[in-house]
Design an enzyme around this catalytic site. Structure first.
Site, PDB file in Angstrom:
ATOM      1  N   CYS A 119      97.140  -1.831 121.793  1.00 30.19           N
ATOM      2  CA  CYS A 119      97.698  -1.824 123.144  1.00 30.19           C
ATOM      3  C   CYS A 119      97.905  -3.214 123.735  1.00 30.19           C
ATOM      4  O   CYS A 119      97.155  -4.143 123.453  1.00 30.19           O
ATOM      5  CB  CYS A 119      96.794  -1.014 124.080  1.00 30.19           C
ATOM      6  SG  CYS A 119      96.826   0.753 123.716  1.00 30.19           S
ATOM      7  N   CYS A 191     100.804   4.462 124.552  1.00 31.09           N
ATOM      8  CA  CYS A 191     101.721   5.306 125.345  1.00 31.09           C
ATOM      9  C   CYS A 191     103.087   5.413 124.680  1.00 31.09           C
ATOM     10  O   CYS A 191     103.617   4.451 124.156  1.00 31.09           O
ATOM     11  CB  CYS A 191     101.824   4.772 126.760  1.00 31.09           C
ATOM     12  SG  CYS A 191     100.251   4.831 127.648  1.00 31.09           S
ATOM     13  N   SER A 466     105.829  -3.838 133.294  1.00 32.48           N
ATOM     14  CA  SER A 466     105.402  -3.006 132.182  1.00 32.48           C
ATOM     15  C   SER A 466     106.600  -2.726 131.293  1.00 32.48           C
ATOM     16  O   SER A 466     107.746  -2.723 131.735  1.00 32.48           O
ATOM     17  CB  SER A 466     104.850  -1.691 132.723  1.00 32.48           C
ATOM     18  OG  SER A 466     104.812  -0.708 131.714  1.00 32.48           O
TER      19      SER A 466
END
Length: 551
Positions: A119, A191, A466
């Site tokens: 991540c 994600c 993001s």
């Protein structure tokens, strides 16, 4: 072997005694010793399963005749840190991770290194350490999360963030948001869109420092475990052949990675991380190189947040080898480069299995790459936008500035209905130095989308976004406000013009007024005055240079 420094000869009897106290046998100590830098923890969904990945890596190392020795690093989940003080600590954790791996792999002179992460800032931190140490190494990801499902539609974490704005404008109810919250992230993994984690995991393949499939094979699958075992076996071979990261990650390999970055429409955070990784390898990646490659590389993959597809779709379509196959058809990548797999790029690439998920090079989504670098009097050193995720109506926009000195102030105004169509939201003092820590602005950008303003409002910041951000969101504006950059002198109501096709972002005031304001400007001091991020603010460089530490 490098590990002989701690295990060979009569003078190392005390060292062997300590190793034997942990159960290592003489036979294990004779073999190549492979360090495993594992970022497993119980605070990140992408890392909750990394102990299992590590066990598979260890099995592969033992099968190939090596001895694994595992240690651990820290890790921050950007999604959980988002929107509060914790996000100030996310990007700075990248340098801390790189330093800690360097420390461990020097204190313990391993013969080779396997780095396991999944991540955000953890991946680039691991890859920076890999380049800095330059001992045989391979990177292994935990893999992407599956998309969630809600009322027959694929959803993900960004669906939840955008749902906050939808509740605020009564598009959905709070109960519906809770339903979405319960379904969006169905299990372990990074994600599920081409957000920062999956972007970096894919680019590690393109760079050649990870095995094919590293970026796209879903986390909770047997294929991911098999890949980890193969990486464990492969690291022992890399040690035997003395193949080092900098032998693989040349300037040509970085160009391949940038081309894949543009074809994927990946996270704008890659523009921070690739230069930082290259810096550790002694390579300078200028922002202009990203722009040059973006100009000639088509955008081929419409993956969330810009499109409807997710990482499992990309994997089923052939993954990164298939994306590189299409790029190779137009000579946009170098296929003669070696990779840690022992094969050249040309021996790895393969034809896509689905030309909707991975478009034919002659039928791209856009003729130019997914990311653009903007310049102008507002960003003399550059700014970054994910143009693949910008609505066509917002590619050229001019509007009045709505100025905020923090993310929290801006978010309150957006959710409070104080932002009007045509506005340009300015969030400053959120850069690497001024934040400190260069927070991601996912909460404000998601709120803009949720409030139904993404086709009418732009947002600019010296912070970052993001990988899940969509809309006319322009970040990394350099120099930042805390360094005296022009973003610090914008006044409420000033007209800002954004022209993405022309790669421009400008404050529409006269040169004389610009000079006067800059001369009178006194930047605010960073709000945190102690601890790690305070030291970070004193050492960090501009976003335009990857936010690395000063030499």
């Amino acid at each position: 072997m490098r590990s002989d420094l701690m295990k060979k000869g009569i003078e190392r009897a005390p060292h062997r005694s300590l190793l034997k106290a942990m159960g290592y046998t003489d036979e294990e100590l004779k073999r190549p010793i492979i360090g495993i830098a594992n970022s497993a923890n119980e605070v990140i969904p992408g890392h909750i399963h990394l102990h299992k990945i590590s066990e598979a890596v260890k099995a592969g190392i033992r099968m190939a005749g090596g001895t694994p020795m595992e240690f651990f690093t820290i890790g921050v989940c950007d999604g959980i840190a988002m929107g509060h003080k914790g996000m100030k600590y996310s990007l700075p954790s990248r340098e801390l991770i790189a330093d800690s791996v360097e420390l461990m792999a020097t204190a313990y002179p391993f013969d080779g290194l396997v780095l396991i992460a999944d991540c955000d800032k953890i991946i680039p931190g691991m890859l920076m350490a890999m380049m800095r140490l330059n001992i045989p190494a391979i990177y292994v990801a935990g893999g992407p999360m599956f998309a969630g499902r809600y009322k027959g539609t694929d959803i993900d974490l960004i669906t939840v963030f955008e749902g906050i704005g939808e509740v605020a404008r009564k598009e959905i109810t709070e109960d519906e948001l809770i339903e979405i919250e319960n379904l969006a992230c169905p299990g372990c993994g990074s994600c599920s869109g081409i957000f920062t984690a999956n972007s970096m995991n894919c680019l590690s393949e393109a760079l050649g420092v990870a095995l094919p499939g590293n970026g796209t094979i879903p986390a909770p699958t047997g294929a991911r475990i098999r890949l980890a075992k193969q990486a464990g076996m492969r690291i022992v071979e890399l040690v035997k052949q003395n193949i080092k990261p900098r032998d693989i990650a040349t300037i040509e390999a970085f160009k391949n990675a940038i081309a894949v970055d543009m074809a994927l429409g990946a996270s704008t955070n890659t523009i921070l991380h690739l230069p930082a990784i290259a810096h550790e390898a002694g390579i300078d990646l200028d922002l202009k190189l990203f722009d040059e490659i973006s100009e000639k590389t088509p955008y081929l993959c419409h993956i969330a947040p810009a499109g409807k597809y997710h990482m499992q779709d990309l994997n089923e379509a052939g993954g990164i080898p298939a994306v590189m196959y299409e790029l190779a058809r137009k000579g946009l990548i170098n296929t003669e480069l070696e990779t840690v797999s022992g094969k050249k790029v040309k021996d790895i690439i393969r034809k896509p299995l689905n030309n909707e998920v991975i478009r034919d090079i002659d039928n791209p989504i856009m003729e130019k790459g997914g990311i653009a670098i903007l310049y102008g009097n507002l960003a003399p050193q550059g700014a970054v936008v994910k143009q693949a995720a910008v609505d066509k109506e917002m590619l050229h926009h001019s509007g009045p500035a709505r100025v905020f000195d923090s993310e929290e102030e801006a978010l309150e105004a957006i959710l409070g209905g104080k932002i009007k169509k045509g506005d340009v939201i300015v969030i400053r003092y959120e850069g690497p130095k001024g934040g400190p820590g260069m927070r991601e602005m996912l909460a404000p950008t998601s709120a803009v989308v949720g409030m139904g303003l993404d086709k009418d409002v732009a947002l600019i910041t010296d912070g970052r976004f993001s990988g899940g951000t969509r809309g006319a969101a322009i970040g990394h504006i350099s120099p930042e406000a805390a360094e005296g950059g022009p973003i610090g002198i914008i006044k409420e109501g000033d007209i800002i013009e954004i022209n993405i096709p022309e790669k421009r972002i400008d404050l529409k005031i006269s040169e004389e007024e610009m000079e006067k304001r800059l001369k009178e400007f006194k930047p605010k001091e960073p709000p945190i005055k102690s601890g790690y991020v305070y030291r970070y603010s004193k050492m960090v460089t501009s976003a335009a240079t990857g936010a690395v530490f000063k030499e």
